[in-house]
Design a protein around this motif. Structure first.
Motif, PDB file in Angstrom:
ATOM      1  N   ASP A 159       8.021   5.022  -1.387  1.00  0.00           N
ATOM      2  CA  ASP A 159       7.373   4.057  -2.546  1.00  0.00           C
ATOM      3  C   ASP A 159       8.301   3.690  -3.541  1.00  0.00           C
ATOM      4  O   ASP A 159       8.278   2.288  -4.275  1.00  0.00           O
ATOM      5  CB  ASP A 159       6.148   4.693  -3.095  1.00  0.00           C
ATOM      6  CG  ASP A 159       5.126   4.938  -2.161  1.00  0.00           C
ATOM      7  OD1 ASP A 159       4.945   4.142  -1.102  1.00  0.00           O
ATOM      8  OD2 ASP A 159       4.049   5.857  -2.189  1.00  0.00           O
ATOM      9  N   ASP A 162      -4.318   8.125  -5.914  1.00  0.00           N
ATOM     10  CA  ASP A 162      -3.120   7.411  -5.472  1.00  0.00           C
ATOM     11  C   ASP A 162      -2.367   7.121  -6.813  1.00  0.00           C
ATOM     12  O   ASP A 162      -2.619   7.611  -8.033  1.00  0.00           O
ATOM     13  CB  ASP A 162      -3.638   6.123  -4.659  1.00  0.00           C
ATOM     14  CG  ASP A 162      -4.440   5.252  -5.375  1.00  0.00           C
ATOM     15  OD1 ASP A 162      -4.494   4.994  -6.426  1.00  0.00           O
ATOM     16  OD2 ASP A 162      -5.104   4.539  -4.969  1.00  0.00           O
ATOM     17  N   TRP A 163      -1.708   5.974  -6.905  1.00  0.00           N
ATOM     18  CA  TRP A 163      -0.607   5.763  -7.872  1.00  0.00           C
ATOM     19  C   TRP A 163      -1.650   5.215  -9.416  1.00  0.00           C
ATOM     20  O   TRP A 163      -1.088   5.368 -10.333  1.00  0.00           O
ATOM     21  CB  TRP A 163       0.154   4.542  -7.634  1.00  0.00           C
ATOM     22  CG  TRP A 163      -0.492   3.274  -7.352  1.00  0.00           C
ATOM     23  CD1 TRP A 163      -0.683   2.592  -6.248  1.00  0.00           C
ATOM     24  CD2 TRP A 163      -0.809   2.197  -8.375  1.00  0.00           C
ATOM     25  NE1 TRP A 163      -1.505   1.668  -6.189  1.00  0.00           N
ATOM     26  CE2 TRP A 163      -1.414   1.236  -7.505  1.00  0.00           C
ATOM     27  CE3 TRP A 163      -0.642   1.860  -9.847  1.00  0.00           C
ATOM     28  CZ2 TRP A 163      -1.872   0.024  -8.200  1.00  0.00           C
ATOM     29  CZ3 TRP A 163      -1.018   0.640 -10.282  1.00  0.00           C
ATOM     30  CH2 TRP A 163      -1.737  -0.092  -9.441  1.00  0.00           C
ATOM     31  N   ARG A 164      -2.860   4.904  -9.013  1.00  0.00           N
ATOM     32  CA  ARG A 164      -3.698   4.309 -10.304  1.00  0.00           C
ATOM     33  C   ARG A 164      -4.218   5.735 -10.960  1.00  0.00           C
ATOM     34  O   ARG A 164      -4.889   5.782 -11.907  1.00  0.00           O
ATOM     35  CB  ARG A 164      -4.834   3.648  -9.656  1.00  0.00           C
ATOM     36  CG  ARG A 164      -4.648   2.349  -8.904  1.00  0.00           C
ATOM     37  CD  ARG A 164      -5.674   1.657  -8.239  1.00  0.00           C
ATOM     38  NE  ARG A 164      -5.347   0.613  -7.639  1.00  0.00           N
ATOM     39  CZ  ARG A 164      -5.083   0.777  -6.398  1.00  0.00           C
ATOM     40  NH1 ARG A 164      -5.118   1.951  -5.567  1.00  0.00           N
ATOM     41  NH2 ARG A 164      -4.582  -0.369  -5.629  1.00  0.00           N
ATOM     42  N   SER A 165      -4.061   7.146 -10.443  1.00  0.00           N
ATOM     43  CA  SER A 165      -4.814   8.165 -10.843  1.00  0.00           C
ATOM     44  C   SER A 165      -3.748   8.873 -11.731  1.00  0.00           C
ATOM     45  O   SER A 165      -2.424   9.018 -11.538  1.00  0.00           O
ATOM     46  CB  SER A 165      -4.949   9.001  -9.520  1.00  0.00           C
ATOM     47  OG  SER A 165      -5.999   8.277  -8.875  1.00  0.00           O
ATOM     48  N   GLN A 207       0.868  -0.993   0.075  1.00  0.00           N
ATOM     49  CA  GLN A 207       0.082  -0.002   0.053  1.00  0.00           C
ATOM     50  C   GLN A 207       0.988   1.122   0.026  1.00  0.00           C
ATOM     51  O   GLN A 207       1.783   1.612   0.870  1.00  0.00           O
ATOM     52  CB  GLN A 207      -1.045   0.135   1.290  1.00  0.00           C
ATOM     53  CG  GLN A 207      -2.143  -0.847   0.965  1.00  0.00           C
ATOM     54  CD  GLN A 207      -3.315  -0.361   1.847  1.00  0.00           C
ATOM     55  OE1 GLN A 207      -3.072  -0.067   3.115  1.00  0.00           O
ATOM     56  NE2 GLN A 207      -4.301  -0.010   1.511  1.00  0.00           N
ATOM     57  N   THR A 208       0.516   2.088  -0.983  1.00  0.00           N
ATOM     58  CA  THR A 208       1.580   3.095  -1.098  1.00  0.00           C
ATOM     59  C   THR A 208       1.214   4.239  -0.032  1.00  0.00           C
ATOM     60  O   THR A 208       0.028   4.040   0.625  1.00  0.00           O
ATOM     61  CB  THR A 208       1.336   3.903  -2.440  1.00  0.00           C
ATOM     62  OG1 THR A 208       0.226   4.238  -2.680  1.00  0.00           O
ATOM     63  CG2 THR A 208       1.795   2.974  -3.562  1.00  0.00           C
ATOM     64  N   GLU A 263      -2.164   5.686  -0.575  1.00  0.00           N
ATOM     65  CA  GLU A 263      -3.210   4.909  -0.532  1.00  0.00           C
ATOM     66  C   GLU A 263      -3.483   4.905   1.100  1.00  0.00           C
ATOM     67  O   GLU A 263      -4.954   4.829   1.764  1.00  0.00           O
ATOM     68  CB  GLU A 263      -3.019   3.519  -0.954  1.00  0.00           C
ATOM     69  CG  GLU A 263      -3.159   3.422  -2.527  1.00  0.00           C
ATOM     70  CD  GLU A 263      -2.544   1.806  -2.703  1.00  0.00           C
ATOM     71  OE1 GLU A 263      -3.659   1.078  -3.011  1.00  0.00           O
ATOM     72  OE2 GLU A 263      -1.690   1.696  -2.849  1.00  0.00           O
ATOM     73  N   ARG A 264      -2.446   4.710   2.008  1.00  0.00           N
ATOM     74  CA  ARG A 264      -2.472   4.745   3.270  1.00  0.00           C
ATOM     75  C   ARG A 264      -3.268   5.941   3.731  1.00  0.00           C
ATOM     76  O   ARG A 264      -4.004   5.915   4.813  1.00  0.00           O
ATOM     77  CB  ARG A 264      -1.405   4.402   4.060  1.00  0.00           C
ATOM     78  CG  ARG A 264      -0.695   3.155   3.743  1.00  0.00           C
ATOM     79  CD  ARG A 264       0.287   2.690   4.590  1.00  0.00           C
ATOM     80  NE  ARG A 264       1.328   3.889   4.834  1.00  0.00           N
ATOM     81  CZ  ARG A 264       2.358   3.838   3.694  1.00  0.00           C
ATOM     82  NH1 ARG A 264       2.612   3.031   2.885  1.00  0.00           N
ATOM     83  NH2 ARG A 264       3.547   4.720   3.896  1.00  0.00           N
ATOM     84  N   GLY A 300      -5.151   8.253   2.076  1.00  0.00           N
ATOM     85  CA  GLY A 300      -6.596   8.453   1.413  1.00  0.00           C
ATOM     86  C   GLY A 300      -6.458   9.530   0.503  1.00  0.00           C
ATOM     87  O   GLY A 300      -7.542   9.843   0.123  1.00  0.00           O
ATOM     88  N   GLY A 317      -9.109   9.720  -2.426  1.00  0.00           N
ATOM     89  CA  GLY A 317      -8.739   8.714  -3.024  1.00  0.00           C
ATOM     90  C   GLY A 317      -8.058   8.808  -4.499  1.00  0.00           C
ATOM     91  O   GLY A 317      -8.248   7.818  -5.208  1.00  0.00           O
ATOM     92  N   SER A 347      -4.061  12.669  -2.395  1.00  0.00           N
ATOM     93  CA  SER A 347      -2.805  13.085  -2.534  1.00  0.00           C
ATOM     94  C   SER A 347      -3.023  14.477  -3.453  1.00  0.00           C
ATOM     95  O   SER A 347      -4.059  14.786  -3.351  1.00  0.00           O
ATOM     96  CB  SER A 347      -2.386  12.314  -3.989  1.00  0.00           C
ATOM     97  OG  SER A 347      -1.023  12.692  -4.322  1.00  0.00           O
TER      98      SER A 347
END
Length: 613
Positions: A447, A424-427, A398-399, A402-403, A405, A422, A407
């Motif tokens: 990370d 994180d690295w997926r965004s 968990q980056t 993410e932890r 919640g 909400g 950015s």
């Protein structure tokens, strides 16, 4: 001033000084002199002029009862500085009065004062005539007027002698300058040095002659440096010995000698680097040995660079599987492939901003040399979302974003970066779902390091974040300019930068951008979309800024000189390098650096990795 100033002024001025004021000079030119019209001096080149050597007072009629009126007008002209322009000038009026009223004391006094003013103006011109041909002309004009007034006057004769000296100085300096331009310095006698020294005997400290000596010394020093550039250090020494005799009281030549020695050291180091580079090439051993022979011809006894190259040649048969510019990927234990890497050549560069970079701060200084004993492999692009996804899927990490919640992401409505839940690295940069080909964002330095450690474990090779020195070295790719591409706006297709032509989805534009540039992106572009640099690495200067391994320091004093990361145990602030899609032009410079908290995440910072080879 270029050209040959052939002045026959003094001889013609002094000839016939006892003539009456209105009588014209009729001296004949010498056999080898250029053809002259009566009373004309010829000057060739950029100094070309034609000036009369005699001056005839304009005709002035004085009525029998007009002496007082003309005397008043003459006094007014003298006071106004109108000496000899036309019939209304002071000198013509007084000369006419001296004929009309030769016994009038007022007339004699006025003519005397007018003559003194003429000489004073001539002397003022002479003071500027060392390197100003127009001033010398004016001095000659005043001489012609003074001679017409009274060629036997002691003050006039003294002034004509000063004209003579000025002409002689001009000729000597000009001949010296021409000899200097022709490369006839006079290191063995004669030449430019002889002319300038003769001028200084005539007028000690004369600025133009002093400048000529300094220029001759500078030319000899330049020849020494040119010789050193060609590895002719014996020739360089001979030039410096000759130059040292010109102004022995100055430190110029010792300083130059130190520079030549630095040239020697730099050439030795360069040859050493070329020899090491040859060892990385197929069948490069013989070429490396030739480089060693070149080093030994110019290096001083005991030079460590020569010893190092000799040692590397001895080891070459048993070492090295990569070559500069080679591209590869490592296989991973899980069957995937690591990021595409390219081997960056070893070598040396100056890290940091130059003194004349007025956009830089002390955070980017002092500029200092860095030498890499070995090459390294660097990922060609930033680590992508797809690369990072494989790491997350394999480890379940968990980056930081993410932890906690959230950015920092770009808000199109305000045009600012704001905290978004909400993300994180997926965004992507604006908090929307990111495609796998985009650089991964919203990751902290920790990370990024965790990803590199996972690559090391999976591949069996040492992966890590680049050091700050490695990043700037690869970004510059052998250059030394303020921007990786040179100066001014970026070349088309060179990267994703803030351009004046860029527009956001709602039509926003940058207030501070590269004029005339546009790359078609508002936000990061897919990794590798733009041109590679000379070492085949992409997007170092733009797209996204990147984490490096170094802890933050407010400058480079006491920084490592071998290119390794500058670390402090437990440091909480790291270095970010390279401009991003949202960076001001000043932040896209090769030497730009900034601090960021180790746990920071946002829509502008990503990372890439390097691998030991």
């Amino acid at each position: 001033m270029r050209g040959v100033f052939r002045i026959i002024v003094v001889a013609l001025l002094l000839a016939g000084c006892s003539r009456s004021p209105g009588e014209a000079a009729r001296d004949e030119p010498a056999d080898d002199a250029p053809a002259l019209r009566e009373g004309i001096v010829t000057v060739s080149g950029d100094d070309a002029v034609s000036e009369t050597l005699t001056w005839r007072a304009p005709a002035v009629e004085i009525p029998a009862d007009g002496v007082d009126d003309v005397l008043e007008r003459a006094g007014e002209a003298l006071q106004a500085g109108n000496l000899a322009i036309d019939a209304g000038s002071a000198v013509p009026l007084y000369m006419a009065l001296s004929k009309a009223a030769p016994d009038d004391a007022r007339v004699r006094d006025g003519l005397r004062r007018a003559l003194a003013a003429v000489i004073a103006r001539g002397d003022a011109a002479l003071a500027q005539a060392g390197d100003d041909i127009s001033a010398l002309r004016e001095a000659h004009q005043m001489a012609a007027v003074a001679r017409a007034v009274d060629g036997d006057d002691k003050a006039v004769l003294g002034y004509l002698e000063r004209i003579d000296q000025a002409d002689t100085l001009w000729d000597l300096n000009r001949e010296g300058e021409l000899a200097l331009a022709d490369g006839d310095y006079g290191e063995d006698g004669g030449g430019a040095l002889a002319k300038f020294r003769e001028a200084l005997k005539l007028a000690p400290g004369q600025p133009r002659a002093m400048q000529g000596l300094a220029a001759t010394e500078s030319a000899m020093i330049r020849n020494a440096e040119i010789a050193a550039d060609k590895a002719d250090f014996e020739g360089a020494k001979r030039w410096l010995v000759a130059a040292a005799k010109i102004r022995p009281e100055m430190s110029t030549v010792p300083d130059a000698a130190a520079r030549v020695e630095r040239q020697r050291s730099a050439r030795v180091a360069r040859l050493r680097d070329l020899g090491v580079a040859a060892l990385a090439q197929p069948d490069g051993l013989e070429q490396a040995r030739r480089r060693l022979a070149e080093v030994l011809l110019i290096a001083l006894p005991g030079d460590p660079a020569a010893a190092d190259l000799r040692e590397r040649i001895d080891l070459a048969e048993h070492y090295g599987q990569f070559r500069p510019g080679q591209q590869f990927t490592d296989g991973l234990k899980n069957g995937a492939r690591g990021p595409q890497m390219v081997v960056v050549p070893h070598g040396a560069f100056y890290m940091g901003a130059t003194k004349d970079d007025d956009q830089a701060t002390d955070l980017e200084r002092p500029r200092h040399p860095i030498r890499f004993a070995r090459g390294l492999a660097m990922s060609i692009t930033e680590v992508t979302v797809g690369d990072f996804r494989r790491f997350i899927n394999a480890t379940g990490r968990q980056t930081r974003a993410e932890r906690r919640g959230y950015s920092m992401a770009y808000d199109e409505r305000s045009g600012n970066f704001v905290r978004m839940s909400g993300v994180d690295w997926r965004s992507d940069y604006a908090g929307n779902p990111a495609t796998d080909d985009l650089p991964v964002l919203h990751v902290s330095a920790r990370d990024a390091e965790a990803y590199a450690e996972w690559l090391s474990e999976q591949s069996g090779h040492a992966y890590r974040l680049p050091s700050e020195a490695e990043f700037e070295y690869a970004l510059r790719a052998g250059g030394a300019t303020p921007y990786p591409w040179g100066t001014g706006a970026p070349p088309k297709g060179s990267g994703n930068y803030t351009g004046a032509k860029d527009r956001s989805p709602t039509g926003r534009h940058w207030n501070n951008a590269f004029d005339g540039y546009g790359d078609g992106f508002w936000g990061p572009a897919p990794a590798g979309r733009f041109d590679a640099n000379a070492w085949q690495v992409r997007d170092l200067a733009g797209n996204v800024s990147e984490w490096v391994a170094d802890c933050w320091h407010d400058g480079y004093r006491r920084a490592p000189s071998d290119g390794t990361a500058w670390l402090n145990p437990g440091c909480r602030t790291r270095v970010v390098r390279g401009g991003s899609w949202a960076s001001a032009p000043v932040q896209t410079r090769s030497s730009w650096r900034a601090p960021a908290g180790v746990d920071s995440t946002n829509g502008r910072i990503g990372f890439r990795v390097v691998r030991e080879i």
